[in-house]
Design a protein around this motif. Structure first.
Motif, short mmCIF file in Angstrom:
data_model
loop_
_atom_site.label_atom_id
_atom_site.label_comp_id
_atom_site.label_asym_id
_atom_site.label_seq_id
_atom_site.Cartn_x
_atom_site.Cartn_y
_atom_site.Cartn_z
N PRO A 152 0.82 -1.21 0.00
CA PRO A 152 0.00 0.00 0.00
C PRO A 152 0.86 1.26 0.00
O PRO A 152 1.88 1.34 0.68
N VAL A 153 0.43 2.26 -0.77
CA VAL A 153 1.16 3.52 -0.91
C VAL A 153 0.36 4.69 -0.35
O VAL A 153 0.86 5.48 0.43
N GLN A 154 -0.90 4.80 -0.76
CA GLN A 154 -1.70 5.93 -0.31
C GLN A 154 -3.17 5.56 -0.28
O GLN A 154 -3.64 4.70 -1.03
N LEU A 155 -3.88 6.23 0.61
CA LEU A 155 -5.31 6.03 0.79
C LEU A 155 -6.00 7.36 0.55
O LEU A 155 -5.60 8.39 1.10
N ALA A 156 -7.02 7.37 -0.29
CA ALA A 156 -7.76 8.59 -0.58
C ALA A 156 -9.25 8.34 -0.36
O ALA A 156 -9.77 7.29 -0.74
N THR A 157 -9.91 9.30 0.28
CA THR A 157 -11.34 9.22 0.52
C THR A 157 -12.00 10.47 -0.04
O THR A 157 -11.67 11.58 0.39
N SER A 158 -12.90 10.28 -1.01
CA SER A 158 -13.56 11.39 -1.69
C SER A 158 -15.02 11.47 -1.28
O SER A 158 -15.69 10.44 -1.11
N TYR A 159 -15.50 12.71 -1.11
CA TYR A 159 -16.90 12.95 -0.78
C TYR A 159 -17.50 13.89 -1.82
O TYR A 159 -16.93 14.94 -2.12
N GLU A 160 -18.66 13.49 -2.36
CA GLU A 160 -19.28 14.27 -3.43
C GLU A 160 -20.78 14.38 -3.18
O GLU A 160 -21.46 13.36 -3.03
N PRO A 161 -21.31 15.60 -3.12
CA PRO A 161 -22.75 15.77 -2.90
C PRO A 161 -23.53 15.52 -4.18
O PRO A 161 -22.97 15.43 -5.28
N ASP A 162 -24.83 15.40 -4.04
CA ASP A 162 -25.70 15.26 -5.21
C ASP A 162 -25.81 16.60 -5.93
O ASP A 162 -26.16 17.61 -5.31
N LEU A 163 -25.52 16.60 -7.21
CA LEU A 163 -25.60 17.84 -7.99
C LEU A 163 -26.54 17.68 -9.18
O LEU A 163 -26.43 18.40 -10.17
#
Length: 249
Positions: A152-163
């Protein structure tokens, strides 16, 4: 037991700074056993609370690690690799693993991405960054884990609202700017803030780190005018990697 009052705090700081200097200066080398709590009490003339606190801070800073039934040891730190900020429109993270260069360099590692999306109520700080009036509003959360040759190198967590966009089965594989453009939203700015903190338990497990190891946290926000249309956190081991940015001159 010694009470940590104002005068004792200065003694505790002296113990902490002396041990920290020994580790950073190489007197206590990686893998070396750190003085035990009783040894610290005897050597520095402090109480048990001060000795325990000094060891806890060194562990929180990622300088030492405790081994059950054995004591504390200086953490071994591999030579850090570089992650290049060269993929600003890549889904998940803009950082890619840099090549070593040179004719004798080893083959490039095999990079893989795993991702999973779900619908969640965002944490409070995320809801505020997205400007959500309803704190219980669901958003799309996508977690990305990048590995190199299985490590493992990196962990990313994305949050996106309803558009107003229809569900996209391939959303996690497309850049945020591309997805927004498809629904008539123009991303005109990307903002990043970098900080350092101890790894959370779940993050440490996914990245193969000890709990509390230092990590770099890159907080990103895709903005369309004054509105944040996506925000994410990229978590990277601060011991294993350095972030490298290049700017045209």
């Amino acid at each position: 037991m010694t009470r940590m009052g104002a005068s004792n705090h200065a003694v505790y700081r002296r113990v902490l700074e002396d041990l920290r200097d020994q580790i950073r200066g190489g007197l206590l080398t990686p893998g070396a056993r750190v003085p035990s709590r009783n040894a610290i009490i005897a050597k520095y003339g402090v109480g048990e609370t001060a000795a325990k606190h000094a060891l806890q801070v060194l562990a929180a800073e990622g300088l030492i690690e405790a081994r059950a039934g054995s004591g504390s040891y200086v953490r071994k730190r591999p030579a850090p690799a570089h992650l290049e900020h060269d993929r600003p429109h890549f889904p998940g993270s803009p950082f890619g693993l840099a090549g070593t260069g040179g004719g004798q360099s080893p083959p490039s590692p095999r990079l893989t991405w795993e991702y999973q999306s779900d619908r969640v109520i965002p944490p409070g700080p995320v809801a505020r960054r997205l400007g959500l009036a309803d704190r219980d509003q669901l958003v799309t959360r996508t977690r990305y884990l990048m590995s190199a040759d299985g490590a493992p190198v990196q962990l990313a967590t994305s949050y996106e609202p309803d558009l107003g966009a229809p569900p996209a089965t391939d959303a996690a594989g497309r850049a945020v700017t591309d997805r927004m453009r498809a629904i008539g939203v123009t991303v005109d700015q990307v903002v990043e803030e970098i900080s350092v903190r101890p790894a959370l338990t779940a993050e440490a497990a996914m990245l193969g780190l000890t709990a509390g190891a230092p990590v770099l946290v890159i907080e990103r926000a895709h903005q369309a005018g004054p509105r944040t249309v996506e925000t994410s956190e990229v978590v990277i081991s601060a011991d294993r990697f350095r972030l490298r940015y290049r700017f045209p001159a």
